[in-house]
Write a protein that holds these residues in place. Sequence first.
Motif, PDB file in Angstrom:
ATOM      1  N   GLN A 105      42.089  24.893  27.027  1.00 17.93           N
ATOM      2  CA  GLN A 105      43.286  25.401  27.709  1.00 17.93           C
ATOM      3  C   GLN A 105      43.832  26.640  27.014  1.00 17.93           C
ATOM      4  O   GLN A 105      44.260  27.597  27.675  1.00 17.93           O
ATOM      5  N   LEU A 106      43.768  26.642  25.694  1.00 18.22           N
ATOM      6  CA  LEU A 106      44.226  27.803  24.937  1.00 18.22           C
ATOM      7  C   LEU A 106      43.331  29.007  25.192  1.00 18.22           C
ATOM      8  O   LEU A 106      43.821  30.136  25.359  1.00 18.22           O
ATOM      9  N   ASN A 107      42.024  28.757  25.268  1.00 24.88           N
ATOM     10  CA  ASN A 107      41.095  29.855  25.554  1.00 24.88           C
ATOM     11  C   ASN A 107      41.365  30.452  26.935  1.00 24.88           C
ATOM     12  O   ASN A 107      41.340  31.681  27.122  1.00 24.88           O
ATOM     13  N   GLN A 108      41.605  29.585  27.909  1.00 25.86           N
ATOM     14  CA  GLN A 108      41.897  30.061  29.262  1.00 25.86           C
ATOM     15  C   GLN A 108      43.202  30.845  29.298  1.00 25.86           C
ATOM     16  O   GLN A 108      43.286  31.898  29.949  1.00 25.86           O
ATOM     17  N   ALA A 109      44.203  30.372  28.595  1.00 25.79           N
ATOM     18  CA  ALA A 109      45.491  31.086  28.561  1.00 25.79           C
ATOM     19  C   ALA A 109      45.340  32.436  27.883  1.00 25.79           C
ATOM     20  O   ALA A 109      45.932  33.440  28.323  1.00 25.79           O
ATOM     21  N   SER A 110      44.514  32.491  26.833  1.00 26.89           N
ATOM     22  CA  SER A 110      44.278  33.769  26.145  1.00 26.89           C
ATOM     23  C   SER A 110      43.560  34.749  27.056  1.00 26.89           C
ATOM     24  O   SER A 110      43.883  35.956  27.104  1.00 26.89           O
ATOM     25  N   ALA A 111      42.566  34.250  27.816  1.00 23.51           N
ATOM     26  CA  ALA A 111      41.825  35.111  28.739  1.00 23.51           C
ATOM     27  C   ALA A 111      42.730  35.626  29.846  1.00 23.51           C
ATOM     28  O   ALA A 111      42.660  36.809  30.233  1.00 23.51           O
ATOM     29  N   SER A 112      43.595  34.759  30.365  1.00 18.28           N
ATOM     30  CA  SER A 112      44.520  35.183  31.420  1.00 18.28           C
ATOM     31  C   SER A 112      45.477  36.255  30.903  1.00 18.28           C
ATOM     32  O   SER A 112      45.791  37.217  31.614  1.00 18.28           O
ATOM     33  N   LEU A 113      45.894  36.136  29.669  1.00 23.18           N
ATOM     34  CA  LEU A 113      46.768  37.137  29.092  1.00 23.18           C
ATOM     35  C   LEU A 113      46.050  38.473  28.929  1.00 23.18           C
ATOM     36  O   LEU A 113      46.620  39.540  29.217  1.00 23.18           O
ATOM     37  N   GLN A 114      44.814  38.431  28.499  1.00 24.23           N
ATOM     38  CA  GLN A 114      44.041  39.664  28.358  1.00 24.23           C
ATOM     39  C   GLN A 114      43.841  40.348  29.706  1.00 24.23           C
ATOM     40  O   GLN A 114      43.921  41.581  29.821  1.00 24.23           O
ATOM     41  N   THR A 115      43.586  39.547  30.742  1.00 25.22           N
ATOM     42  CA  THR A 115      43.432  40.100  32.097  1.00 25.22           C
ATOM     43  C   THR A 115      44.730  40.760  32.555  1.00 25.22           C
ATOM     44  O   THR A 115      44.729  41.865  33.126  1.00 25.22           O
ATOM     45  N   ALA A 116      45.839  40.097  32.313  1.00 29.47           N
ATOM     46  CA  ALA A 116      47.135  40.652  32.717  1.00 29.47           C
ATOM     47  C   ALA A 116      47.436  41.940  31.960  1.00 29.47           C
ATOM     48  O   ALA A 116      47.969  42.905  32.529  1.00 29.47           O
ATOM     49  N   GLN A 117      47.081  41.982  30.677  1.00 35.32           N
ATOM     50  CA  GLN A 117      47.307  43.199  29.897  1.00 35.32           C
ATOM     51  C   GLN A 117      46.452  44.356  30.412  1.00 35.32           C
ATOM     52  O   GLN A 117      46.894  45.514  30.455  1.00 35.32           O
ATOM     53  N   ALA A 118      45.204  44.045  30.821  1.00 34.52           N
ATOM     54  CA  ALA A 118      44.333  45.076  31.401  1.00 34.52           C
ATOM     55  C   ALA A 118      44.895  45.583  32.723  1.00 34.52           C
ATOM     56  O   ALA A 118      44.879  46.794  33.020  1.00 34.52           O
ATOM     57  N   ASN A 119      45.408  44.658  33.539  1.00 34.89           N
ATOM     58  CA  ASN A 119      46.019  45.050  34.813  1.00 34.89           C
ATOM     59  C   ASN A 119      47.257  45.910  34.587  1.00 34.89           C
ATOM     60  O   ASN A 119      47.557  46.817  35.379  1.00 34.89           O
ATOM     61  N   LEU A 120      47.988  45.609  33.501  1.00 36.05           N
ATOM     62  CA  LEU A 120      49.164  46.412  33.181  1.00 36.05           C
ATOM     63  C   LEU A 120      48.763  47.851  32.859  1.00 36.05           C
ATOM     64  O   LEU A 120      49.383  48.808  33.353  1.00 36.05           O
ATOM     65  N   GLU A 121      47.736  47.986  32.069  1.00 35.48           N
ATOM     66  CA  GLU A 121      47.269  49.337  31.724  1.00 35.48           C
ATOM     67  C   GLU A 121      46.813  50.088  32.975  1.00 35.48           C
ATOM     68  O   GLU A 121      47.124  51.276  33.156  1.00 35.48           O
ATOM     69  N   LYS A 122      46.099  49.398  33.851  1.00 38.27           N
ATOM     70  CA  LYS A 122      45.623  50.017  35.093  1.00 38.27           C
ATOM     71  C   LYS A 122      46.801  50.422  35.987  1.00 38.27           C
ATOM     72  O   LYS A 122      46.805  51.520  36.574  1.00 38.27           O
ATOM     73  N   ALA A 123      47.815  49.551  36.085  1.00 35.43           N
ATOM     74  CA  ALA A 123      48.978  49.837  36.928  1.00 35.43           C
ATOM     75  C   ALA A 123      49.779  51.013  36.374  1.00 35.43           C
ATOM     76  O   ALA A 123      50.302  51.844  37.143  1.00 35.43           O
ATOM     77  N   GLN A 124      49.878  51.118  35.081  1.00 35.85           N
ATOM     78  CA  GLN A 124      50.598  52.239  34.491  1.00 35.85           C
ATOM     79  C   GLN A 124      49.890  53.575  34.762  1.00 35.85           C
ATOM     80  O   GLN A 124      50.529  54.590  35.071  1.00 35.85           O
ATOM     81  N   ILE A 125      48.555  53.526  34.654  1.00 39.64           N
ATOM     82  CA  ILE A 125      47.780  54.744  34.949  1.00 39.64           C
ATOM     83  C   ILE A 125      47.978  55.163  36.405  1.00 39.64           C
ATOM     84  O   ILE A 125      48.149  56.358  36.723  1.00 39.64           O
ATOM     85  N   GLU A 126      48.007  54.187  37.307  1.00 34.40           N
ATOM     86  CA  GLU A 126      48.170  54.485  38.731  1.00 34.40           C
ATOM     87  C   GLU A 126      49.554  55.090  38.995  1.00 34.40           C
ATOM     88  O   GLU A 126      49.677  56.048  39.789  1.00 34.40           O
TER      89      GLU A 126
END
Length: 378
Positions: A105-126
């Motif tokens: 569960q911790l691994n999944q939560a960490s992966a979801s956070l990394q995905t959200a952080q990547a989406n944040l970077e993409k949204a800021q660039i847009e």
Amino acid sequence: MLNHIKLFQKIKIRLLIISFIILLQACSPKQEKEKTNVQAVSVITIEKTSPQTEQKYSGMLEGINNIEIRPQAEGYLEKIFVDEGAYIQKGQPLFLINDKPYTEQLNQASASLQTAQANLEKAQIEVERLEKLVNGKVISEVQLKNARAELNAVKASILQSEAAKKRAIINKDFTLIKAPVSGYIGKLPYRVGSLVGHNETQPLTVLSDISTIYAYFSMSEEAFLQFKQKYPGNTIDEKIKRIPPVTLLLPDNSIYNEKGKVDLVQGQFDKSTAAITFRASFPNPGGLLRSGNTGRITLSQNNTDVIQIPQVATFELQNKVMAYLIGKDNKLRSVSLKIAEKDALNYIISDGLKAGDRIVAKGLERLQEGITVKPLNP
């Protein structure tokens, strides 16, 4: 003829001697009976004293903390780090529940956070790209507003992912159960491999902090009223502070070597027993006392200018406590006594006797009112 006269005289003398003997035998029992009516008795001369009296109450002992250790995570019990009866320190590991599901569960939560952080970077660039186009009047501001809304949504998802990761870390930490306080381990009902969780009726164990032991004892309504009269103070708390240090009598009749202090009385009487509970605290540096022990708590009370007599100097008649008062003519008179307080051996008398009176000290079962006695120690 002369012989007949002499024979008659001898018979007469013998008859006189026999009559005299019979007379002596008849008088002797009467005199002896009168003599035995005067019994010798031990005497107590009443005087006022200032004794220290004791009251004993049965008590139940408990540690200052008796904490049920229950799991906050569900799973199979993987390790038990302690044994029953062991003394452990605060923070020491007690149990380990299989943490693999929680690690996942911790691994999944960490992966979801990394995905959200990547989406944040993409949204800021847009957003930055669209801001340049809007400034150049290539596109309308509607597209930029949509991009900014998307950026805010991604930021919110990051907060959710961070919270999910923290929750996963907490749940994983719950798999390692540590001691919340220092103390002794109780019974261990579960073994390695047992499935444990929130629905179990029994705790994993009970941890007892016995650095201080509480002794709980109860007073009847009558004893509680006497307690309030004995000790000075306007409130119960003030009266409790006036109670001298108390002692603890252990089941083997030995006296515990540490003095205790009464520090609490409950707010109401138990309806089923009509008694109120007190608590005394005893230091327990050597760990001699344990939760579940029993004992007798002794409360001492200093009395001033009271009349105290031994219970063996009294008898009961029609539910009254009586004593034999010795008059000036050494005749006995029974008097009724009013008992202010009693302990195992003595009574404190509030009415019925006064200083200077003499009473029979013991052997009252052989006596009765109105007889004359011989005081041995007036």
